[in-house]
Design a protein around this motif. Structure first.
Motif, short mmCIF file in Angstrom:
data_model
loop_
_atom_site.label_atom_id
_atom_site.label_comp_id
_atom_site.label_asym_id
_atom_site.label_seq_id
_atom_site.Cartn_x
_atom_site.Cartn_y
_atom_site.Cartn_z
N THR A 134 -10.93 97.15 -47.83
CA THR A 134 -10.14 97.95 -48.77
C THR A 134 -10.06 99.41 -48.30
N TRP A 135 -11.16 99.88 -47.75
CA TRP A 135 -11.20 101.27 -47.27
C TRP A 135 -10.11 101.52 -46.23
N GLY A 140 -3.43 102.81 -44.84
CA GLY A 140 -2.18 102.23 -44.37
C GLY A 140 -2.34 101.03 -43.46
N VAL A 141 -3.58 100.60 -43.22
CA VAL A 141 -3.80 99.46 -42.33
C VAL A 141 -3.54 98.17 -43.11
N THR A 142 -2.58 97.39 -42.68
CA THR A 142 -2.21 96.17 -43.41
C THR A 142 -2.58 94.90 -42.65
N LYS A 162 -4.30 89.78 -42.99
CA LYS A 162 -3.83 90.98 -43.70
C LYS A 162 -4.95 91.48 -44.61
N THR A 163 -4.86 92.76 -44.96
CA THR A 163 -5.95 93.38 -45.73
C THR A 163 -5.77 93.14 -47.23
N TRP A 429 2.95 96.03 -53.99
CA TRP A 429 2.22 97.31 -53.95
C TRP A 429 0.74 96.99 -54.12
N VAL A 430 -0.03 97.15 -53.05
CA VAL A 430 -1.42 96.71 -53.10
C VAL A 430 -2.43 97.85 -53.14
#
Lengths: 434, 468
Positions: A134-135, A140-142, A162-163, A429-430
């Motif tokens: 999550t961090w 912006g890392v997906t 994916k994150t 939107w995550v």
């Protein structure tokens, strides 16, 4: 009585379904159709678009272009940002197998019981709810190419996720992406083998040869199961389906390496010193396998060789400490690789201490500031990473038909003081960003 | 039997300069440099025969508002004048240098560094105040070259955090030299300035129960209290018995350092992460009255009001992600902002090799990202750190009379695209990015990680001829 019971049960079921629907609706709030309007949209599939619009339909990008020619369809919810980029792709991580606490309980990146365990799957070790996943998403890392770390000669497999998601299945992009091998001190043991570079290469070569023989036997058995000479040897009378002529059964270890020999999977070879990089290229030559060079701190010393071998480089984090294998690391290696025409991407890598996870955006920022410039640095953590990983059909740029994974920023993403203002994955939107 | 005398007067004392301490070591250093250079017969002996005026740059003096198109005049290793063009009379004989589009700010001060291949306390005991870290420093370590490349001019070099008390720290100026003595900072008495490194939380703890190290926080605090009580008794005995028939107690070099702590001359630099560990430090300080800087303070944001109320400064570190150790899971990029708003005197440190000295400016920028003011963040790299080392009368801001320690940048100090072009210590240029040898350390590459033969003995003197 029975009828009444059924009615009650039906009522309960209906109630459950309603609750479940609500839960699902809450969990995926943004499956509503949305559009993102950015003062600058870096599509990574052409020049940046000023006043750009990204239209997202059903989790995919439906259209992208200047606002003048790309209207937001009626009823679409609009998000705005100064800068919009593709969701960032971390080309090599261990996060999810490595966790925030850094205690044995949350460190699954390297099993120590044996020097070569290519059968260890990342999917069996990934914690989708890890706080550090999550961090990094907040910046912006997906997408992360994550999995086993250096630490033994072969520690296991990697995967691409994916994150998002509560389980690894929710997050899955590719279950097996590469087999992780380490040349140099990172793959050696203080006691036992391999204890030297020479021994490491000997063990690796022998195991690849064994895997080739295994694959050969297995293919023979499959192709001609009824051949008279395929009768099981007397000592293997229990042989059944899946066993070869000699009665030997499936071997997960050799099977994993056979996938490297067949070209299905690359061997992700961590090699930082120049002689270790040369050894990796020698392996590629001998076995005709695909190699992803990982780390490559001294790549600048072997640019023509790497270029000639047509091997991509997944470069160590720019801020890797200049000790040990990294004593000759340079902030300008990304620039050198670019000038040499070598395909490369930036990684967050593995950290044994702090920062427990590196943020690939921050690492690429250093490259941006040391000669590479922001747009090429952005390519390193978006489209170029996706190309190396072979996921550029779905990810890495903002183009119609691709997954709607976007990162929103309030300025140049690489400036230290710029914040990520939102993250979208598969059109949802995550994350509100950090 | 009354309890031992407390020292309440010392406890609430903010870190402040110990009187105006005119630097007295400069002549000695200049003398040394002169001898060395004469031997090499390469450069003239003394720096800055003539004043140097740097004009046109945006200047961040730190102790006053930024000046655009400012002038900085330095001479004989000191700052002579700083201000707007119309405020400063440039001496007629000054060498002038036009630095339009550049930025000048004070040399960066790292309050917590481990460079130099240090080796402090060993495994024999958890409390070892007799250790002097300067007995272990290799001045040829490439880390020194990277530090000046990052704009650092003053460091507090410390032993590690694996002990409750791991030894005496040393404050150094990166002025170059063949031995560590050349880098030391001495006060007006000639005393080699430094602090005392202490730590609590998990680093100094050993859970196997087989060593003399503490296994719990309670035991750790108890060992420290007992040690301070002994130190106080040693001090009292020395005061009582000196001149008496028995004479002073047998000299104990560890206790000598502890007396410097009890007397407020030697500041405790205390590694501490978790909120309750921070409170333990404040409690011990209350009991024994030592002056202390809280270092790292990962959870400092949780108890910022208590730290502020105690009037204790913090030297914080910002890391790219939380965790990596149990005590740091709540680490926040907002720590600088929260401490600042609470009124805590706040500095940052590299903890090099935890973070790279070349990227120290980045930490201030991350703090601004986390909500800290820009001015506060720049002060946290300079003047605030100077205060925590009792050096603010000499360094930390571009103020007439202070040492000419400054850096020249090619842009906004907080931008990822900005590079340190030059680093100056006491009027001498110790880093010049346009020199390929220096650039190697700034950027990295083959050879940059190796420790070096003697370096920057006579750096930059050629420049003083006014070549620009």
């Amino acid at each position: 009585m029975i009828a009444r019971h059924h009615r009650r049960a039906r009522g309960r079921v209906a109630g459950f379904i309603t609750a479940a629907s609500l839960l699902i609706a809450c969990a995926v709030p943004a499956s509503a159709q949305i559009a993102v309007v950015g003062e600058t949209v870096y599509t990574m599939a052409g020049a940046p678009i000023r006043d750009g619009v990204v239209v997202i339909r059903d989790g995919r990008i439906a259209a992208v272009g200047p606002a003048a020619s790309t209207p937001v369809p009626p009823g679409f919810r609009v998000h705005r940002a100064r800068v919009v980029t593709p969701g960032l792709v971390d080309a090599r991580a261990t996060v999810g197998l490595t966790g925030i606490y850094n205690v044995p309980h949350d460190q699954d990146q390297a099993e120590r019981s044996s020097a070569m365990q290519p059968e260890l799957r990342a999917v069996d070790a990934y914690n989708a709810l890890e706080r550090l996943v999550t961090w990094v998403r907040g910046f912006g890392v997906t997408t992360i190419h994550t999995g086993h770390a250096p630490g033994e000669l072969i520690t296991g497999q990697t995967m691409i996720v994916k994150t998002v998601g509560r389980t690894v299945d929710d997050a899955m992009v590719r279950e097996t992406a590469a087999i992780v091998a380490t040349l140099g001190p990172g793959g050696q043991r203080r006691e036992g083998s391999p204890g030297t570079r020479g021994k490491a290469m000997a063990m690796l070569r022998q195991e690849l040869i064994r895997a080739g023989e295994y694959a050969h036997r297995r293919d023979d058995a499959v192709e001609d199961p009824a051949a008279p000479d395929a009768a099981p040897a007397p000592e293997a009378m229990e042989a059944g389906p899946g066993r070869d002529r000699a009665g030997r059964g499936r071997d997960l270890r050799l099977e994993a390496l056979a996938r490297v020999l067949s070209g299905e999977l690359p061997l992700l070879v961590t090699a930082n010193h120049a002689q270790d990089i040369a050894s990796a290229l020698r392996l590629q030559q001998e076995f005709g396998i695909r190699i992803w060079l990982d780390g490559a701190a001294e790549a600048a010393l072997l640019l023509p060789e790497i270029r000639a071998a047509d091997v991509p480089v997944i470069l160590h984090p720019a801020m890797a400490r200049m000790v040990g294998e990294y004593e000759n690391a340079s902030f300008e290696t990304p620039l050198r690789l670019h000038e040499a025409g070598i395909a490369f991407a930036m990684q967050s890598g593995f950290e044994g201490y702090v920062p427990k996870v590196r943020v690939v955006l921050f690492e690429a920022a250093i490259a941006a500031g040391y000669g590479l410039g922001p747009e090429r640095a952005l390519a390193m953590i978006t489209i170029d990473a996706a190309r190396i990983l072979g996921i550029d059909d779905r990810l890495g740029s903002i183009a119609p038909g691709k997954d709607a994974d976007l990162a929103l920023y309030d300025g140049d993403p690489f400036e230290y003081t710029t914040k990520c203002t939102g993250v979208i994955i598969d059109g949802a939107w995550v994350d509100d960003g950090r | 039997m009354s309890s031992p005398p407390h020292r309440p007067a010392a406890a609430p004392r903010l870190l402040s300069p110990r009187g105006a301490a005119p630097p007295t070591d400069r002549g000695w250093i200049a003398g040394f440099a002169g001898v060395l250079c004469a031997v090499l017969m390469t450069f003239p002996a003394a720096a800055q025969e003539r004043p140097l005026a740097l004009t046109g740059a945006t200047i961040h003096p730190v102790d006053r508002a930024p000046i655009t198109g400012g002038v900085l005049v330095v001479h004989h290793g000191r700052i002579v004048a700083v201000g707007r063009r119309d405020e400063v009379a440039i001496p007629a004989d000054a060498d002038r240098r036009d630095l339009r589009d550049h930025v000048i700010m004070p040399g960066l001060i790292c309050t917590h560094s481990h460079i130099g291949g240090i080796g402090g306390a060993d495994a024999s005991a958890p409390i070892q105040p007799d250790i002097r870290i300067f007995d272990s420093i290799n001045v040829r370590d490439s880390g020194f070259r990277r530090a000046v490349a990052g704009g650092l001019t003053t460091l507090n070099i410390m032993p590690g955090s694996g002990h409750l008390l791991s030894g005496q720290t040393v404050y150094v100026k990166l002025r170059g030299g063949a031995v560590i003595d050349d880098l030391m900072i001495r006060d007006h008495d000639g005393w080699i300035m430094g602090g005392l490194k202490m730590a609590n939380g998990t680093n100094p703890m050993r859970v196997d129960g087989r060593t003399v190290f503490p296994g719990t926080r309670g035991r750790a605090a108890s060992l420290v209290r007992q040690h301070f009580i002994r130190a106080r008794e040693y001090l009292e005995r020395r005061e009582r018995e000196t001149g008496g028939r028995a004479g002073p107690p047998a000299r104990d070099i560890g206790m000598d350092a502890m007396i410097e702590v009890l007397e407020g001359r030697r500041i405790v630099h205390h590694h501490t992460h978790r909120h309750d560990d921070i409170m333990t430090v404040l409690r011990l300080r209350e009991e024994f009255g030592f002056r202390v800087v809280l270092h790292h303070v990962s959870d400092g944001w949780m108890v910022a009001d208590r730290i502020a109320a105690a009037g204790v400064p913090c030297s914080a570190i910002l890391i790219d992600s939380p965790g990596g150790k149990l005590e740091a899971v709540n680490l926040s990029l907002e720590t600088g902002a929260i401490l600042e708003k609470a009124g805590v005197l706040t500095a940052f440190h590299t903890d090099d090799w935890i973070t790279d000295s070349r990227l120290f400016l980045r930490m201030a920028a991350l703090a601004v990202r986390g909500g800290m003011s820009r001015d506060g963040a720049l002060a946290a790299l300079t003047l605030n750190g100077a205060k925590m080392l009792d050096l603010d009368a000499r360094i930390g801001s571009l103020t007439p009379g202070k040492d000419a320690d400054f850096i020249i940048l090619n842009g906004d100090p907080l931008s990822v695209y900005t590079r340190v072009l030059e680093t100056w210590v006491e009027g001498r240029r110790v880093f010049d990015r346009s020199d390929p040898k220096d650039r190697l350390y700034a950027v990295g590459g083959p050879g940059a990680g190796h420790d070096q033969v003697p370096y920057f003995c006579c750096f930059g003197l050629g420049f003083m001829g006014g070549d620009q």
